[in-house]
Scaffold this active site. Structure first.
Site, PDB file in Angstrom:
ATOM      1  N   LYS A  31       0.850  -1.203   0.000  1.00 44.12           N
ATOM      2  CA  LYS A  31       0.000   0.000   0.000  1.00 44.12           C
ATOM      3  C   LYS A  31       0.882   1.248   0.000  1.00 44.12           C
ATOM      4  O   LYS A  31       2.074   1.178   0.329  1.00 44.12           O
ATOM      5  CB  LYS A  31      -0.922  -0.023   1.225  1.00 44.12           C
ATOM      6  CG  LYS A  31      -0.193  -0.025   2.564  1.00 44.12           C
ATOM      7  CD  LYS A  31      -1.132  -0.406   3.706  1.00 44.12           C
ATOM      8  CE  LYS A  31      -0.388  -0.403   5.035  1.00 44.12           C
ATOM      9  NZ  LYS A  31      -1.186  -1.009   6.106  1.00 44.12           N
ATOM     10  N   TYR A 240      15.768  29.928   9.337  1.00 40.94           N
ATOM     11  CA  TYR A 240      14.528  30.593   9.758  1.00 40.94           C
ATOM     12  C   TYR A 240      14.408  30.625  11.271  1.00 40.94           C
ATOM     13  O   TYR A 240      14.698  29.632  11.956  1.00 40.94           O
ATOM     14  CB  TYR A 240      13.315  29.833   9.202  1.00 40.94           C
ATOM     15  CG  TYR A 240      13.009  30.111   7.762  1.00 40.94           C
ATOM     16  CD1 TYR A 240      12.773  31.409   7.306  1.00 40.94           C
ATOM     17  CD2 TYR A 240      12.937  29.065   6.853  1.00 40.94           C
ATOM     18  CE1 TYR A 240      12.468  31.637   5.971  1.00 40.94           C
ATOM     19  CE2 TYR A 240      12.630  29.287   5.522  1.00 40.94           C
ATOM     20  CZ  TYR A 240      12.405  30.578   5.083  1.00 40.94           C
ATOM     21  OH  TYR A 240      12.099  30.800   3.774  1.00 40.94           O
TER      22      TYR A 240
HETATM   23  C1  LIG Z   1      -0.438  -1.996   6.786  1.00 40.02           C
HETATM   24  C2  LIG Z   1      -1.057  -3.308   7.068  1.00 40.02           C
HETATM   25  C3  LIG Z   1      -0.278  -4.475   7.111  1.00 40.02           C
HETATM   26  C4  LIG Z   1       1.231  -4.444   7.096  1.00 40.02           C
HETATM   27  O1  LIG Z   1       1.658  -3.987   8.359  1.00 40.02           O
HETATM   28  P1  LIG Z   1       3.199  -3.830   8.731  1.00 40.02           P
HETATM   29  O2  LIG Z   1       3.170  -3.442  10.164  1.00 40.02           O
HETATM   30  O3  LIG Z   1       3.724  -2.747   7.863  1.00 40.02           O
HETATM   31  O4  LIG Z   1       3.859  -5.130   8.472  1.00 40.02           O
HETATM   32  C5  LIG Z   1      -0.931  -5.683   7.236  1.00 40.02           C
HETATM   33  N1  LIG Z   1      -2.278  -5.745   7.343  1.00 40.02           N
HETATM   34  C6  LIG Z   1      -3.052  -4.637   7.339  1.00 40.02           C
HETATM   35  C7  LIG Z   1      -4.528  -4.775   7.487  1.00 40.02           C
HETATM   36  C8  LIG Z   1      -2.475  -3.391   7.220  1.00 40.02           C
HETATM   37  O5  LIG Z   1      -3.241  -2.291   7.227  1.00 40.02           O
END
Ligand SMILES: *Cc1c(COP(=O)(O)O)cnc(C)c1O
Length: 342
Positions: A31, A240
């Site tokens: 994702k 800044y």
């Molecule tokens: C993001 C996510 C994962 C992966 O999680 P990590 O902690 O990055 O390994 C797995 N399952 C779901 C439902 C997620 O939202």
């Protein structure tokens, strides 16, 4: 110079995490453009290594990687079946009875998965909602039912947290007697041990070199070009807000990147450094939109580029300085960098 992404290290991390859960199939969570590292490249490398199950948050992300994967790769969409969404070639993970009924009407005969809430209260069906549709879901698609049933752990990166065992028990209770593959563990859950593995594990951050997978190979290096250097005298300020003032004569380098490139502004005078061949040059003054200033006085010569993410300062160390987590450091990295894939 720019962002160097070691796809070989991503593959090695996927194999290592798959090896921690030998009884389960290992998926890959890609994702948010594979946590900012470029989903098309990452999915191609992981498919070549044997991964066949991928997870994205949004259907749009699924459509973006579909052309980069052969037909036997399954792309699961965690947000499920949103109204009006084109899910051709994708598998929605249905999170509510409303999504379930919408999907069965719109996509009869097409594969789907189910997400249950085992305690996190963020996504998935509650026990009562699941009980109400369970028989219909398991009988769908000529008795084949969902591809898998999953849930997600809230505290898997804290092995001693009582929520882990409680969620495990709740997930077991809700899925008892379902002859369907089950999935509970992301990176943290894989490391909790075999009770949490079930049939399919879903590592994300560990693939990309992040905690809680402490043995991960580092995946990212970020090297930033030095635009100019100057000498400042005792009492002169930098940046800044004039938040940093030289206590003595110092040499300051200005590099070409800032918060518009996803370098968190919270790194301003935080203790974080830029690195020159392993030597730390503390970031001084504020991170601005396109520029960062660092104290390079102790270098015998200033190189053309300084590193922000490197073995001496991996993503989780940088995250500590910024008061965040490695996930946010990675997903903040923007498209403006030159990218090199190893
Ligand atoms: C993001 C996510 C994962 C992966 O999680 P990590 O902690 O990055 O390994 C797995 N399952 C779901 C439902 C997620 O939202």
């Amino acid at each position: 110079m720019g962002l160097t992404i070691d796809t070989g290290a991503i593959v090695a991390n996927w194999r290592a995490l798959a090896g921690r859960a030998p009884a389960a199939r290992a998926a890959a969570v890609v994702k948010a453009d594979a946590y900012g590292l470029g989903a098309p490249r990452v999915v191609a490398a992981l498919y070549a290594a044997g991964a066949r199950d991928f997870f994205v948050a949004l259907a749009k992300e699924g459509r973006a990687i579909r052309p980069h994967l052969p037909d036997d790769a399954r792309i699961n969409v965690l947000s499920g079946h949103m109204e009006g969404e084109d899910l051709a070639g994708l598998v929605p993970v249905l999170n509510s009875p409303a999504q379930f009924f919408r999907d069965r009407v719109m996509r009869p005969g097409q594969p789907f998965a189910i997400q249950l809430d085992s305690g996190m209260n963020r996504m998935g069906m509650e026990a009562g909602e699941w009980a109400a549709i369970r028989a219909e879901a398991l009988a769908a698609n000529g008795g084949r039912g969902p591809d898998f049933i999953m849930s997600h752990l809230a505290c898997a990166d804290e092995p001693d947290h009582p929520a882990n065992a409680a969620q495990l028990a709740a997930f077991r209770a809700m899925t008892e007697g379902c002859a369907v593959p089950r999935s509970l563990a992301a990176t943290g859950g894989i490391l909790l041990g075999p009770d949490y593995h079930f049939d399919l594990v879903r590592p994300g951050v560990g693939l990309y070199g992040g905690l809680p997978f402490a043995e991960a190979r580092q995946v990212v290096r970020l090297s930033l070009p030095v635009i100019q250097t100057r000498q400042v005298e005792a009492g002169e300020y930098v940046g800044y807000g004039a938040t940093w003032t030289a206590g003595a004569r110092r040499r300051i380098a200005t590099v070409a990147a800032g918060y518009a490139d996803g370098i968190l502004r919270a790194l301003s005078s935080s203790g974080a450094s830029l690195y020159a061949g392993g030597a730390a040059c503390p970031i001084v003054g504020r991170v601005s939109m396109d520029l960062i200033t660092a104290d390079v006085t102790d270098l015998s010569s200033v190189p053309d580029a300084l590193e922000l993410i490197c073995p001496e300062q991996p993503i989780d160390r940088l995250a500590d300085f910024a008061g965040t987590i490695g996930y946010e450091v990675l997903t903040s990295l923007r498209q403006r960098y030159e990218r090199t894939y190893l």
